[in-house]
Write an enzyme that holds these catalytic residues in place. Structure first.
Site, PDB file in Angstrom:
ATOM      1  N   ASP A 107       0.838  -1.198   0.000  1.00 19.61           N
ATOM      2  CA  ASP A 107       0.000   0.000   0.000  1.00 19.61           C
ATOM      3  C   ASP A 107       0.877   1.254   0.000  1.00 19.61           C
ATOM      4  O   ASP A 107       1.681   1.435  -0.895  1.00 19.61           O
ATOM      5  CB  ASP A 107      -0.963  -0.072   1.197  1.00 19.61           C
ATOM      6  CG  ASP A 107      -2.035   0.981   1.193  1.00 19.61           C
ATOM      7  OD1 ASP A 107      -3.078   0.763   0.546  1.00 19.61           O
ATOM      8  OD2 ASP A 107      -1.846   2.036   1.837  1.00 19.61           O
ATOM      9  N   ARG A 108       0.766   2.132   0.989  1.00 17.10           N
ATOM     10  CA  ARG A 108       1.591   3.348   1.014  1.00 17.10           C
ATOM     11  C   ARG A 108       3.072   2.992   1.011  1.00 17.10           C
ATOM     12  O   ARG A 108       3.890   3.652   0.360  1.00 17.10           O
ATOM     13  CB  ARG A 108       1.269   4.201   2.249  1.00 17.10           C
ATOM     14  CG  ARG A 108      -0.198   4.530   2.457  1.00 17.10           C
ATOM     15  CD  ARG A 108      -0.819   5.211   1.264  1.00 17.10           C
ATOM     16  NE  ARG A 108      -0.231   6.528   1.003  1.00 17.10           N
ATOM     17  CZ  ARG A 108      -0.509   7.238  -0.087  1.00 17.10           C
ATOM     18  NH1 ARG A 108      -1.309   6.765  -1.016  1.00 17.10           N
ATOM     19  NH2 ARG A 108       0.047   8.431  -0.253  1.00 17.10           N
ATOM     20  N   HIS A 152     -11.228   8.007  -0.374  1.00 19.28           N
ATOM     21  CA  HIS A 152     -10.294   8.577   0.603  1.00 19.28           C
ATOM     22  C   HIS A 152      -9.129   9.281  -0.089  1.00 19.28           C
ATOM     23  O   HIS A 152      -8.575  10.238   0.459  1.00 19.28           O
ATOM     24  CB  HIS A 152      -9.773   7.468   1.531  1.00 19.28           C
ATOM     25  CG  HIS A 152      -9.043   6.364   0.830  1.00 19.28           C
ATOM     26  ND1 HIS A 152      -9.632   5.567  -0.131  1.00 19.28           N
ATOM     27  CD2 HIS A 152      -7.749   5.922   0.940  1.00 19.28           C
ATOM     28  CE1 HIS A 152      -8.748   4.676  -0.565  1.00 19.28           C
ATOM     29  NE2 HIS A 152      -7.610   4.879   0.049  1.00 19.28           N
ATOM     30  N   TYR A 212      -0.912  11.386   1.903  1.00 22.53           N
ATOM     31  CA  TYR A 212      -1.828  11.225   0.768  1.00 22.53           C
ATOM     32  C   TYR A 212      -1.858  12.477  -0.106  1.00 22.53           C
ATOM     33  O   TYR A 212      -1.937  12.384  -1.334  1.00 22.53           O
ATOM     34  CB  TYR A 212      -3.234  10.905   1.270  1.00 22.53           C
ATOM     35  CG  TYR A 212      -3.458   9.438   1.501  1.00 22.53           C
ATOM     36  CD1 TYR A 212      -4.039   8.642   0.521  1.00 22.53           C
ATOM     37  CD2 TYR A 212      -3.099   8.829   2.699  1.00 22.53           C
ATOM     38  CE1 TYR A 212      -4.253   7.290   0.721  1.00 22.53           C
ATOM     39  CE2 TYR A 212      -3.302   7.482   2.914  1.00 22.53           C
ATOM     40  CZ  TYR A 212      -3.879   6.712   1.919  1.00 22.53           C
ATOM     41  OH  TYR A 212      -4.075   5.370   2.118  1.00 22.53           O
ATOM     42  N   HIS A 272      -7.028  -7.046   0.785  1.00 16.09           N
ATOM     43  CA  HIS A 272      -5.946  -6.071   0.692  1.00 16.09           C
ATOM     44  C   HIS A 272      -4.836  -6.359   1.693  1.00 16.09           C
ATOM     45  O   HIS A 272      -3.655  -6.182   1.389  1.00 16.09           O
ATOM     46  CB  HIS A 272      -6.527  -4.675   0.935  1.00 16.09           C
ATOM     47  CG  HIS A 272      -5.527  -3.569   0.859  1.00 16.09           C
ATOM     48  ND1 HIS A 272      -4.823  -3.269  -0.286  1.00 16.09           N
ATOM     49  CD2 HIS A 272      -5.123  -2.656   1.810  1.00 16.09           C
ATOM     50  CE1 HIS A 272      -4.033  -2.224  -0.060  1.00 16.09           C
ATOM     51  NE2 HIS A 272      -4.193  -1.848   1.200  1.00 16.09           N
TER      52      HIS A 272
END
Length: 292
Positions: A107-108, A152, A212, A272
């Site tokens: 992910d990030r 988001h 983000y 995920h």
């Protein structure tokens, strides 16, 4: 932050002026750094790290802005640029005595790993990405009502003020929403770990939003520059992800192939949070990568 893994050695290491990262280290052997995703901390790697530690030195930091790592104020877009966060990771590994290391991100953390691979090809021996597309590609495939799955991303892309205030008004509901809907099996994130994630996120709303926000600005600029220059990841790359292409109408393997010539791309059946849902499968995929 509790819980912790008792077999891990925790260190706090300065990686930039005024910025230190919390890192859990375990095992011995060739090094691999594991970067967590949203809305998590290094704890997401607890099972995979314990497995890999049998034959590798495993380093699991909290990213800048997350967990028990420092959370500098977002004075401009560079503070949470993936380029900056990638430099943190390279500095961390170097401080631990590793000039070259394998790198896996979820992910990030996968976006940080991607940037580290492009910016520091002489330092990264192998690279794994779990369940993301590169930032530039991610924004390009989101369109129409299907983009609602990434609401988001759009919320936290807004200028400072509104997203922080909205999320801080009910952080457990906001962050807990993703922990609930992004897993195929709730048992993968037990109550104590879920509480640790929520506690960590509750105390990091501004820095998480800043991370983000950077991906809707400066990170795109960096990806565009690399695409224009024809830069690619030079190391062996493994990508594991859910079949989002079938849902949103894109060819994930082709998109990744434009960035990496030595690529193994696989879709998975887990949710995920695959490192927590199917840790043995992820550890085996990383070992296979490291053998290439």
């Amino acid at each position: 932050m509790a819980p912790t893994t008792s077999t891990f050695e925790y260190q706090r290491i300065e990686v930039a002026d005024g910025v230190s990262l919390n890192a859990a280290v375990v095992g011995s052997g060739t090094p691999i750094v594991l970067l967590h995703g949203f809305p998590q901390t290094h704890l997401m790697w607890r099972h995979v790290a314990a497995d890999l530690a049998h034959d590798h030195t495993v380093i699991c930091p909290d990213l800048r802005g997350y967990g028990d790592s420092d959370k500098p104020v977002e004075t401009d877009g560079t503070v949470y640029a993936k380029r900056t966060m990638a430099a943190d990771v390279v500095a961390l590994a170097g401080a631990l005595g590793h000039d070259r290391f394998a790198l896996a991100g979820h992910d990030r953390g996968a976006l940080v790993a991607f940037r580290a691979g492009l910016d520091h090809p002489d330092r990264i021996t192998h690279l794994a990405s779990l369940d993301v597309l590169p930032t530039l590609d991610m924004w390009e495939v989101l369109h129409g009502v299907g983009a609602a799955v990434g609401f988001h991303l759009y919320l936290m892309a807004q200028p400072p003020g509104l997203p922080e205030q909205m999320i801080a008004a009910s952080p457990d509901v906001f962050f807990g929403h993703f922990l609930d809907i992004w897993t195929n099996g709730p048992q993968a994130i037990p109550a104590d770990v879920r509480t640790a994630y929520l506690d960590a996120c509750r105390g990091a709303v501004p820095s998480i939003v800043a991370d983000y926000r950077a991906s809707a600005g400066i990170d795109i600029e960096h990806d565009k520059a690399d695409r224009a220059a024809g830069n690619q990841l030079k190391m062996p790359v493994t990508v594991l992800q859910q079949d989002w292409g079938a849902f949103l109408g894109f060819d994930a393997a082709a998109l990744w192939g434009s960035w990496a010539s030595d690529l193994e791309h696989r879709t998975v059946t887990s949710g995920h949070f695959m490192a927590e849902e199917k840790p043995s499968e992820i550890a085996e995929a990383l070992r296979t990568l490291l053998s290439r």
